[in-house]
Scaffold this motif. Structure first.
Motif, PDB file in Angstrom:
ATOM      1  N   PRO A   1       0.821  -1.217   0.000  1.00  0.00           N
ATOM      2  CA  PRO A   1       0.000   0.000   0.000  1.00  0.00           C
ATOM      3  C   PRO A   1       0.850   1.261   0.000  1.00  0.00           C
ATOM      4  N   GLY A   2       0.542   2.171  -0.894  1.00  0.00           N
ATOM      5  CA  GLY A   2       1.292   3.423  -0.996  1.00  0.00           C
ATOM      6  C   GLY A   2       2.329   3.417  -2.104  1.00  0.00           C
ATOM      7  N   ASN A   3       2.755   2.221  -2.547  1.00  0.00           N
ATOM      8  CA  ASN A   3       3.726   2.136  -3.640  1.00  0.00           C
ATOM      9  C   ASN A   3       3.061   2.460  -4.973  1.00  0.00           C
ATOM     10  N   GLN A   4       3.821   3.110  -5.850  1.00  0.00           N
ATOM     11  CA  GLN A   4       3.336   3.364  -7.204  1.00  0.00           C
ATOM     12  C   GLN A   4       4.430   3.046  -8.198  1.00  0.00           C
ATOM     13  N   VAL A   5       4.076   2.351  -9.263  1.00  0.00           N
ATOM     14  CA  VAL A   5       4.993   2.100 -10.366  1.00  0.00           C
ATOM     15  C   VAL A   5       4.346   2.638 -11.628  1.00  0.00           C
ATOM     16  N   LYS A   6       5.085   3.484 -12.361  1.00  0.00           N
ATOM     17  CA  LYS A   6       4.584   4.068 -13.608  1.00  0.00           C
ATOM     18  C   LYS A   6       5.557   3.752 -14.742  1.00  0.00           C
ATOM     19  N   PHE A   7       5.105   3.994 -15.963  1.00  0.00           N
ATOM     20  CA  PHE A   7       5.905   3.658 -17.135  1.00  0.00           C
ATOM     21  C   PHE A   7       5.959   4.854 -18.079  1.00  0.00           C
ATOM     22  N   MET A   8       7.181   5.195 -18.444  1.00  0.00           N
ATOM     23  CA  MET A   8       7.424   6.354 -19.310  1.00  0.00           C
ATOM     24  C   MET A   8       8.106   5.855 -20.583  1.00  0.00           C
ATOM     25  N   PHE A   9       7.535   6.192 -21.741  1.00  0.00           N
ATOM     26  CA  PHE A   9       8.079   5.726 -23.013  1.00  0.00           C
ATOM     27  C   PHE A   9       8.555   6.919 -23.833  1.00  0.00           C
ATOM     28  N   LEU A  10       9.810   6.839 -24.278  1.00  0.00           N
ATOM     29  CA  LEU A  10      10.418   7.912 -25.062  1.00  0.00           C
ATOM     30  C   LEU A  10      10.195   7.667 -26.550  1.00  0.00           C
ATOM     31  N   PRO A  11      10.273   8.714 -27.362  1.00  0.00           N
ATOM     32  CA  PRO A  11      10.150   8.528 -28.811  1.00  0.00           C
ATOM     33  C   PRO A  11      11.205   7.540 -29.315  1.00  0.00           C
ATOM     34  N   GLU A  12      10.837   6.771 -30.324  1.00  0.00           N
ATOM     35  CA  GLU A  12      11.748   5.759 -30.855  1.00  0.00           C
ATOM     36  C   GLU A  12      13.063   6.410 -31.301  1.00  0.00           C
ATOM     37  N   GLY A  13      14.157   5.792 -30.911  1.00  0.00           N
ATOM     38  CA  GLY A  13      15.476   6.305 -31.263  1.00  0.00           C
ATOM     39  C   GLY A  13      16.062   7.255 -30.250  1.00  0.00           C
ATOM     40  N   GLU A  14      15.253   7.649 -29.267  1.00  0.00           N
ATOM     41  CA  GLU A  14      15.738   8.552 -28.226  1.00  0.00           C
ATOM     42  C   GLU A  14      16.039   7.768 -26.947  1.00  0.00           C
ATOM     43  N   ASP A  15      16.925   8.316 -26.125  1.00  0.00           N
ATOM     44  CA  ASP A  15      17.159   7.792 -24.780  1.00  0.00           C
ATOM     45  C   ASP A  15      17.152   8.988 -23.823  1.00  0.00           C
ATOM     46  N   PRO A  16      17.140   8.759 -22.526  1.00  0.00           N
ATOM     47  CA  PRO A  16      17.063   9.904 -21.597  1.00  0.00           C
ATOM     48  C   PRO A  16      18.176  10.915 -21.797  1.00  0.00           C
ATOM     49  N   ASP A  17      19.367  10.427 -22.146  1.00  0.00           N
ATOM     50  CA  ASP A  17      20.511  11.311 -22.367  1.00  0.00           C
ATOM     51  C   ASP A  17      20.219  12.299 -23.492  1.00  0.00           C
ATOM     52  N   THR A  18      19.828  11.779 -24.663  1.00  0.00           N
ATOM     53  CA  THR A  18      19.580  12.661 -25.811  1.00  0.00           C
ATOM     54  C   THR A  18      18.319  13.499 -25.607  1.00  0.00           C
ATOM     55  N   MET A  19      17.339  12.893 -24.946  1.00  0.00           N
ATOM     56  CA  MET A  19      16.051  13.576 -24.796  1.00  0.00           C
ATOM     57  C   MET A  19      16.163  14.810 -23.902  1.00  0.00           C
ATOM     58  N   VAL A  20      16.846  14.656 -22.761  1.00  0.00           N
ATOM     59  CA  VAL A  20      16.928  15.786 -21.838  1.00  0.00           C
ATOM     60  C   VAL A  20      17.750  16.921 -22.437  1.00  0.00           C
ATOM     61  N   ARG A  21      18.693  16.599 -23.321  1.00  0.00           N
ATOM     62  CA  ARG A  21      19.483  17.649 -23.976  1.00  0.00           C
ATOM     63  C   ARG A  21      18.637  18.424 -24.983  1.00  0.00           C
ATOM     64  N   GLN A  22      17.696  17.719 -25.601  1.00  0.00           N
ATOM     65  CA  GLN A  22      16.846  18.382 -26.600  1.00  0.00           C
ATOM     66  C   GLN A  22      15.802  19.278 -25.949  1.00  0.00           C
ATOM     67  N   VAL A  23      15.144  18.773 -24.898  1.00  0.00           N
ATOM     68  CA  VAL A  23      13.968  19.483 -24.384  1.00  0.00           C
ATOM     69  C   VAL A  23      14.226  20.209 -23.072  1.00  0.00           C
ATOM     70  N   GLY A  24      15.305  19.844 -22.356  1.00  0.00           N
ATOM     71  CA  GLY A  24      15.610  20.497 -21.089  1.00  0.00           C
ATOM     72  C   GLY A  24      14.886  19.872 -19.907  1.00  0.00           C
ATOM     73  N   LYS A  25      15.264  20.311 -18.724  1.00  0.00           N
ATOM     74  CA  LYS A  25      14.763  19.747 -17.471  1.00  0.00           C
ATOM     75  C   LYS A  25      13.239  19.870 -17.342  1.00  0.00           C
ATOM     76  N   GLU A  26      12.702  21.061 -17.565  1.00  0.00           N
ATOM     77  CA  GLU A  26      11.282  21.297 -17.303  1.00  0.00           C
ATOM     78  C   GLU A  26      10.405  20.418 -18.187  1.00  0.00           C
ATOM     79  N   ALA A  27      10.715  20.371 -19.479  1.00  0.00           N
ATOM     80  CA  ALA A  27       9.910  19.576 -20.413  1.00  0.00           C
ATOM     81  C   ALA A  27      10.073  18.078 -20.128  1.00  0.00           C
ATOM     82  N   PHE A  28      11.293  17.675 -19.764  1.00  0.00           N
ATOM     83  CA  PHE A  28      11.524  16.253 -19.478  1.00  0.00           C
ATOM     84  C   PHE A  28      10.742  15.833 -18.234  1.00  0.00           C
ATOM     85  N   GLU A  29      10.770  16.672 -17.201  1.00  0.00           N
ATOM     86  CA  GLU A  29      10.032  16.329 -15.983  1.00  0.00           C
ATOM     87  C   GLU A  29       8.530  16.397 -16.208  1.00  0.00           C
ATOM     88  N   SER A  30       8.105  17.205 -17.155  1.00  0.00           N
ATOM     89  CA  SER A  30       6.694  17.234 -17.506  1.00  0.00           C
ATOM     90  C   SER A  30       6.268  15.889 -18.094  1.00  0.00           C
TER      91      SER A  30
END
Length: 575
Positions: A329-358
């Motif tokens: 109880p209280g635990n949450q697991v969510k799933f985030m899917f990035l555009p094909e060909g992207e990874d968190p490294d490339t994605m955060v550089r493109q969109v920045g912190k605010e958009a990535f956290e959104s």
């Protein structure tokens, strides 16, 4: 291999919980106890108390409760064995290990391996600053946008090209060379030739929950293969049990609200560069049950980040199957899917912190991902969809989440209720049935409940108490727990903290913890008297019980006739 119970008892007895907690969370005297704002949840007025008499802490706000071992486990986010090691280190004593059915761990070897791995990490860091080829590495780091601050935070280093950059440091020390081989830092070929495992690579030290270096990930700087090279399994490194970056997350966040799990070292580091500093990596494997348990103990919300292609969806599904039985109880697991060909490294550089956290905030909830995936797999075949969903939901221990998913499934199948669904598909709940002794303690004020509560809160009541043979034959739910407590307190323990430590892995622990906080309303000067009264009452219950058994029986033996006569005399004497 196990730690002797006597050693654990001695450890709990020797470390004063008030002094130990006060060094981490300043306490103020409050009557018999000490208090502070709880370190485990946010609050403005103190609800966290520590009892020197009982050697326990308790928070009336969030319910955190336990002894010195529990506090170290919760505050420092350590597992039980590591917490014992930590407390033993404070006393300057070695932790003994009993020989068990498994392999015996060579503690001396492990200490040497930790030391060598720390030396290796320092060596790689120095090479990044001093080696003749350092500029190409610094250029690479600059190209990846990594600041000196982030490089230093993760202790990133450089393993120069060459066969014996690390091995050569120990050329005159054969024992150290052998241990480097054991630690996976050196490879030995068929002819006995030894050479460095990591060459011409950016080095990411992997730390355990105590901050000790246990392995490395090495990223190639050019186009060589493999792109990433990881330490092999060793006596101190089991990749399925560890998470890269978890130690660093804990260094920045005392109590992280969420943790993002990604695939690679560089993803973790790049996200931290953009102040998304709560990411960890699963060391190149599917996320294991052990890793999920680590994550769920560290934060209430875990977001699994994957590529949006088929492989990413399949990896997310495996993660869901692994996580379901572990959720509480209280635990949450969510799933985030990035555009094909992207990874968190490339994605955060493109969109920045605010958009990535959104995008993180919009991650797919577990129920939605579960049913969407099943719908894609089975289309209009509702029968198969329901069977597969039921098989997964049955594994869930969190009854709230289980009910939510059943209601959701019933709605999708256009059934009137979850109860109808459960009947139609013979749903089998995995809810744990509590032991009888737990049920018997629900009524407030029963003599049995009072006896157990007094003994848990004041274990010295049981010291030297004569054996109570009648209680062993009394048919009453919960009596087994009392007789066990009497056996334990007769010789072994002096305070509540030591007593509950005997039950750490037992199903009765939750009940006993509640009873440590139960207000039995017995004055201190009357404790002994009231405790003896409960034992007399319970012994009398056995007399009544045995009398009823013999009275209803026909054709008594000679011994039973004698016993019945004695019981009648006792009962008449009581009346």
């Amino acid at each position: 291999m196990a730690i002797p119970r006597d050693f654990i008892n001695e450890l709990v007895a020797r470390i004063d919980i008030v002094d130990m907690i006060d060094a981490k969370v300043p306490l103020k005297k409050a009557g018999k106890n000490h208090s502070a704002c709880c370190p485990f949840h946010s609050e403005k007025s103190p609800s966290f108390t520590v009892s020197r008499d009982k050697q326990f802490y308790h928070c009336f706000g969030c319910g955190a409760h336990g002894n010195v071992i529990d506090f170290v486990m919760e505050y420092d986010r350590l597992d039980f064995i590591d917490a014992i090691d930590e407390l033993a280190g404070q006393l300057g004593v070695e932790v003994p290990r009993e020989q068990g059915t498994g392999k015996r761990r060579d503690e001396g070897l492990s200490r040497d391996l930790y030391q060598l791995m720390e030396e290796a990490s320092l060596h790689f860091q120095s090479q990044l600053r001093q080696h003749n080829d350092k500029q190409k590495v610094l250029d690479y780091l600059d190209h990846r946008g990594l600041s000196n601050k982030v490089v230093e935070h993760f202790n990133i280093g450089f393993a120069p090209d060459g066969w014996d950059g690390l091995l050569g440091r120990y050329r005159q020390n054969q024992d150290a060379q052998d241990k480097l081989l054991t630690a996976g830092m050196v490879i030995e070929n068929d002819s006995g030739k030894r050479y460095d495992r990591f060459r011409d690579r950016l080095m990411f030290p992997i730390r355990d929950r105590r901050g000790r270096v246990i392995g490395f990930g090495g990223r190639v700087l050019g186009d060589g293969t493999p792109k990433y090279l990881n330490s092999p399994e060793t006596p101190i490194f089991h990749k399925g049990n560890e998470l890269y970056g978890l130690y660093e997350v804990k260094q920045r966040h005392r109590d992280p609200q969420q943790i993002l799990i990604v695939e690679g070292y560089m993803d973790v580091v790049a996200l931290a560069q953009f102040d998304v500093d709560y990411a960890v990596a699963s060391l190149g494997t599917s996320t294991t049950a052990e890793q999920f348990q680590l994550l769920l103990r560290s934060a209430k919300e875990v977001i699994c980040c994957y590529d949006g292609d088929r492989a990413g969806t399949e990896a997310a599904w495996r993660a869901l199957e692994t996580a379901l039985p572990l959720l509480k109880p209280g635990n949450q697991v969510k799933f985030m899917f990035l555009p094909e060909g992207e990874d968190p490294d490339t994605m955060v550089r493109q969109v920045g912190k605010e958009a990535f956290e959104s995008q993180i905030s919009e991650a797919t909830e577990l129920p939605e991902f579960l049913f969407d995936t099943l719908a894609q797999r089975y289309g209009g075949d509702k029968g198969n969809l329901a069977k597969q969903a039921i098989a997964l939901i049955e594994k869930i221990q969190d009854t709230v989440l289980q009910s939510l998913l059943l209601e959701n499934l019933a709605h999708k199948l256009r059934m009137d209720s979850a109860e109808e669904l459960k009947r139609k598909f013979a749903f089998s709940s995995k809810e744990q049935v509590k032991p009888l002794q737990t049920k018997a303690l629900k009524g407030r004020g029963t003599p049995l409940r009072l006896a157990i509560a007094l003994l848990v809160q004041h274990p010295l009541l049981g010291e030297g108490l004569p054996v109570q043979p009648a209680l062993q034959h009394l048919k009453m739910a919960g009596i087994d727990l009392l007789t066990h407590l009497l056996d334990v307190t007769r010789v072994q323990v002096k305070n509540s903290a030591q007593l509950l430590e005997q039950f750490r892995d037992e199903p009765q622990l939750g009940t006993l913890k509640k009873l440590t906080r139960w207000d039995h309303q017995v004055a201190d000067e009357n404790l002994q008297q009231e405790f003896r009264k409960t034992l007399i009452w319970l012994n009398n219950q056995y007399i009544e019980q045995r009398y009823q058994e013999l009275s209803l029986k026909q054709n008594h033996t000679k011994e039973e006739r004698i016993q019945l006569s004695k019981l009648i005399a006792v009962i008449q004497g009581q009346n």
